[in-house]
Scaffold this motif. Structure first.
Motif, PDB file in Angstrom:
ATOM      1  N   PHE A   1       0.837  -1.193   0.000  1.00 51.79           N
ATOM      2  CA  PHE A   1       0.000   0.000   0.000  1.00 51.79           C
ATOM      3  C   PHE A   1       0.871   1.242   0.000  1.00 51.79           C
ATOM      4  CE2 PHE A   1      -2.337  -3.404   1.969  1.00 51.79           C
ATOM      5  CZ  PHE A   1      -3.583  -3.313   1.381  1.00 51.79           C
ATOM      6  N   GLY A   2       0.391   2.282  -0.665  1.00 57.80           N
ATOM      7  CA  GLY A   2       1.054   3.573  -0.661  1.00 57.80           C
ATOM      8  C   GLY A   2       0.085   4.621  -0.145  1.00 57.80           C
ATOM      9  N   ARG A   3       0.622   5.598   0.578  1.00 57.79           N
ATOM     10  CA  ARG A   3      -0.223   6.652   1.146  1.00 57.79           C
ATOM     11  C   ARG A   3       0.535   7.958   1.108  1.00 57.79           C
ATOM     12  NH1 ARG A   3      -1.635   7.580   7.321  1.00 57.79           N
ATOM     13  NH2 ARG A   3       0.514   6.917   7.442  1.00 57.79           N
ATOM     14  N   LEU A   4      -0.121   9.001   0.602  1.00 64.21           N
ATOM     15  CA  LEU A   4       0.479  10.329   0.593  1.00 64.21           C
ATOM     16  C   LEU A   4       0.231  10.984   1.946  1.00 64.21           C
ATOM     17  CD1 LEU A   4      -0.495  11.612  -2.946  1.00 64.21           C
ATOM     18  CD2 LEU A   4       1.728  10.771  -2.178  1.00 64.21           C
ATOM     19  N   ILE A   5       1.261  11.625   2.469  1.00 68.93           N
ATOM     20  CA  ILE A   5       1.180  12.293   3.765  1.00 68.93           C
ATOM     21  C   ILE A   5       1.526  13.757   3.552  1.00 68.93           C
ATOM     22  CG2 ILE A   5       2.141  12.417   6.085  1.00 68.93           C
ATOM     23  CD1 ILE A   5       2.873   9.419   5.765  1.00 68.93           C
ATOM     24  N   ASP A   6       0.678  14.614   4.076  1.00 73.79           N
ATOM     25  CA  ASP A   6       0.908  16.054   4.020  1.00 73.79           C
ATOM     26  C   ASP A   6       1.185  16.516   5.441  1.00 73.79           C
ATOM     27  OD1 ASP A   6       0.903  18.789   3.620  1.00 73.79           O
ATOM     28  OD2 ASP A   6      -0.788  18.726   2.248  1.00 73.79           O
ATOM     29  N   ASP A   7       2.344  17.077   5.688  1.00 71.78           N
ATOM     30  CA  ASP A   7       2.754  17.476   7.038  1.00 71.78           C
ATOM     31  C   ASP A   7       1.839  18.526   7.655  1.00 71.78           C
ATOM     32  OD1 ASP A   7       4.891  15.722   6.965  1.00 71.78           O
ATOM     33  OD2 ASP A   7       6.253  17.229   6.142  1.00 71.78           O
ATOM     34  N   ARG A   8       1.090  19.260   6.845  1.00 71.54           N
ATOM     35  CA  ARG A   8       0.237  20.332   7.358  1.00 71.54           C
ATOM     36  C   ARG A   8      -1.131  19.837   7.805  1.00 71.54           C
ATOM     37  NH1 ARG A   8       0.841  23.805   2.103  1.00 71.54           N
ATOM     38  NH2 ARG A   8       0.291  21.740   1.415  1.00 71.54           N
TER      39      ARG A   8
ATOM     40  N   SER B   1      -4.973   5.047   2.024  1.00 72.22           N
ATOM     41  CA  SER B   1      -3.959   4.241   1.345  1.00 72.22           C
ATOM     42  C   SER B   1      -4.547   3.690   0.056  1.00 72.22           C
ATOM     43  CB  SER B   1      -3.520   3.073   2.229  1.00 72.22           C
ATOM     44  OG  SER B   1      -2.830   3.533   3.351  1.00 72.22           O
ATOM     45  N   VAL B   2      -3.683   3.436  -0.896  1.00 71.21           N
ATOM     46  CA  VAL B   2      -4.094   2.820  -2.144  1.00 71.21           C
ATOM     47  C   VAL B   2      -3.227   1.576  -2.335  1.00 71.21           C
ATOM     48  CG1 VAL B   2      -2.548   4.246  -3.556  1.00 71.21           C
ATOM     49  CG2 VAL B   2      -4.552   3.219  -4.593  1.00 71.21           C
ATOM     50  N   GLU B   3      -3.848   0.489  -2.759  1.00 72.96           N
ATOM     51  CA  GLU B   3      -3.071  -0.727  -2.972  1.00 72.96           C
ATOM     52  C   GLU B   3      -2.251  -0.581  -4.245  1.00 72.96           C
ATOM     53  OE1 GLU B   3      -3.371  -5.575  -2.785  1.00 72.96           O
ATOM     54  OE2 GLU B   3      -5.209  -4.393  -2.644  1.00 72.96           O
ATOM     55  N   ILE B   4      -0.997  -0.994  -4.158  1.00 74.35           N
ATOM     56  CA  ILE B   4      -0.119  -0.983  -5.320  1.00 74.35           C
ATOM     57  C   ILE B   4       0.250  -2.426  -5.635  1.00 74.35           C
ATOM     58  CG2 ILE B   4       0.706   1.373  -5.004  1.00 74.35           C
ATOM     59  CD1 ILE B   4       3.214   0.313  -3.681  1.00 74.35           C
ATOM     60  N   TYR B   5       0.153  -2.769  -6.897  1.00 75.67           N
ATOM     61  CA  TYR B   5       0.334  -4.146  -7.351  1.00 75.67           C
ATOM     62  C   TYR B   5       1.679  -4.297  -8.052  1.00 75.67           C
ATOM     63  CZ  TYR B   5      -4.682  -4.122  -6.569  1.00 75.67           C
ATOM     64  OH  TYR B   5      -5.927  -3.982  -6.004  1.00 75.67           O
ATOM     65  N   PRO B   6       2.476  -5.278  -7.637  1.00 75.03           N
ATOM     66  CA  PRO B   6       3.779  -5.477  -8.276  1.00 75.03           C
ATOM     67  C   PRO B   6       3.623  -6.006  -9.701  1.00 75.03           C
ATOM     68  CG  PRO B   6       3.362  -7.207  -6.672  1.00 75.03           C
ATOM     69  CD  PRO B   6       2.224  -6.246  -6.564  1.00 75.03           C
ATOM     70  N   THR B   7       4.385  -5.421 -10.628  1.00 75.05           N
ATOM     71  CA  THR B   7       4.355  -5.866 -12.021  1.00 75.05           C
ATOM     72  C   THR B   7       5.724  -6.290 -12.521  1.00 75.05           C
ATOM     73  OG1 THR B   7       4.646  -3.597 -12.804  1.00 75.05           O
ATOM     74  CG2 THR B   7       2.375  -4.405 -12.600  1.00 75.05           C
ATOM     75  N   GLY B   8       6.772  -6.016 -11.749  1.00 79.41           N
ATOM     76  CA  GLY B   8       8.126  -6.372 -12.128  1.00 79.41           C
ATOM     77  C   GLY B   8       9.065  -5.926 -11.027  1.00 79.41           C
ATOM     78  N   PRO B   9      10.349  -6.208 -11.155  1.00 78.89           N
ATOM     79  CA  PRO B   9      11.303  -5.795 -10.122  1.00 78.89           C
ATOM     80  C   PRO B   9      11.272  -4.282  -9.897  1.00 78.89           C
ATOM     81  CG  PRO B   9      12.346  -7.266 -11.713  1.00 78.89           C
ATOM     82  CD  PRO B   9      10.989  -6.916 -12.260  1.00 78.89           C
ATOM     83  N   GLY B  10      10.854  -3.859  -8.711  1.00 79.89           N
ATOM     84  CA  GLY B  10      10.793  -2.443  -8.374  1.00 79.89           C
ATOM     85  C   GLY B  10       9.677  -1.676  -9.044  1.00 79.89           C
ATOM     86  N   GLN B  11       8.728  -2.360  -9.673  1.00 74.10           N
ATOM     87  CA  GLN B  11       7.665  -1.691 -10.415  1.00 74.10           C
ATOM     88  C   GLN B  11       6.303  -2.087  -9.861  1.00 74.10           C
ATOM     89  OE1 GLN B  11       8.197  -2.685 -14.520  1.00 74.10           O
ATOM     90  NE2 GLN B  11      10.284  -1.907 -14.562  1.00 74.10           N
TER      91      GLN B  11
END
Length: 151
Positions: A75-82, A89-99
């Motif tokens: 999962f990836g999530r954007l954080i705003d310090d303010r 969070s949004v799920e991120i799916y692996p498609t290749g090495p580091g991708q």
């Protein structure tokens, strides 16, 4: 006697109808707001790769990206310090090495053993904030791709 001839014909018709239905399903174009992630594009992330990318990244727009793993999902999530509340969070799916890719089409490419990330089509991420110097007429309407790079 008619039953023996009728049964193979009936089975052939069902097989033909099933094949046509599969062909129609496979030929359907994807919607404009989603990307189809199929099992054929799945990549197995190694333990080392997971360890390398599971961290926070300072992005070129001033936000942070937090990447975490839960079970075998990322999962990836954007954080705003303010802001006090965290973005979804949004799920991120692996498609290749580091991708990785999201269902809506944002792509993540991790490099340098997880020290660097480039996000293309970041406009599809929930909670994206753009400073005034990064905005343009094309990004305001959503017609242009937004690229974020870790610092």
């Amino acid at each position: 006697m008619h039953t023996k001839r009728f049964l193979p014909l009936l089975l052939a018709l069902f097989a033909l109808a099933g094949g046509m239905a599969q062909a129609q399903t496979a030929a359907a174009p994807p919607t404009t707001d989603s990307v189809r992630v199929t099992s054929g594009t799945y990549y197995h992330v190694t333990a080392q790769e997971a360890f390398d990318i599971e961290q926070q990244y300072r992005l070129s727009n001033g936000q942070r990206l937090e990447v975490r793993q839960q079970d075998s999902h990322f999962f990836g999530r954007l954080i705003d310090d303010r802001e006090w509340q965290a973005k979804n969070s949004v799920e991120i799916y692996p498609t290749g090495p580091g991708q990785f890719v999201t269902k809506k089409g944002a792509t993540f490419v991790f490099s340098n053993a997880g020290d660097r990330v480039v996000i293309d089509d970041a406009q599809f991420l929930p909670g994206l904030r753009l400073p005034a110097d990064m905005r343009s007429a094309s990004t305001a309407t959503g017609s242009a791709s937004i690229r974020l790079v870790s610092r």
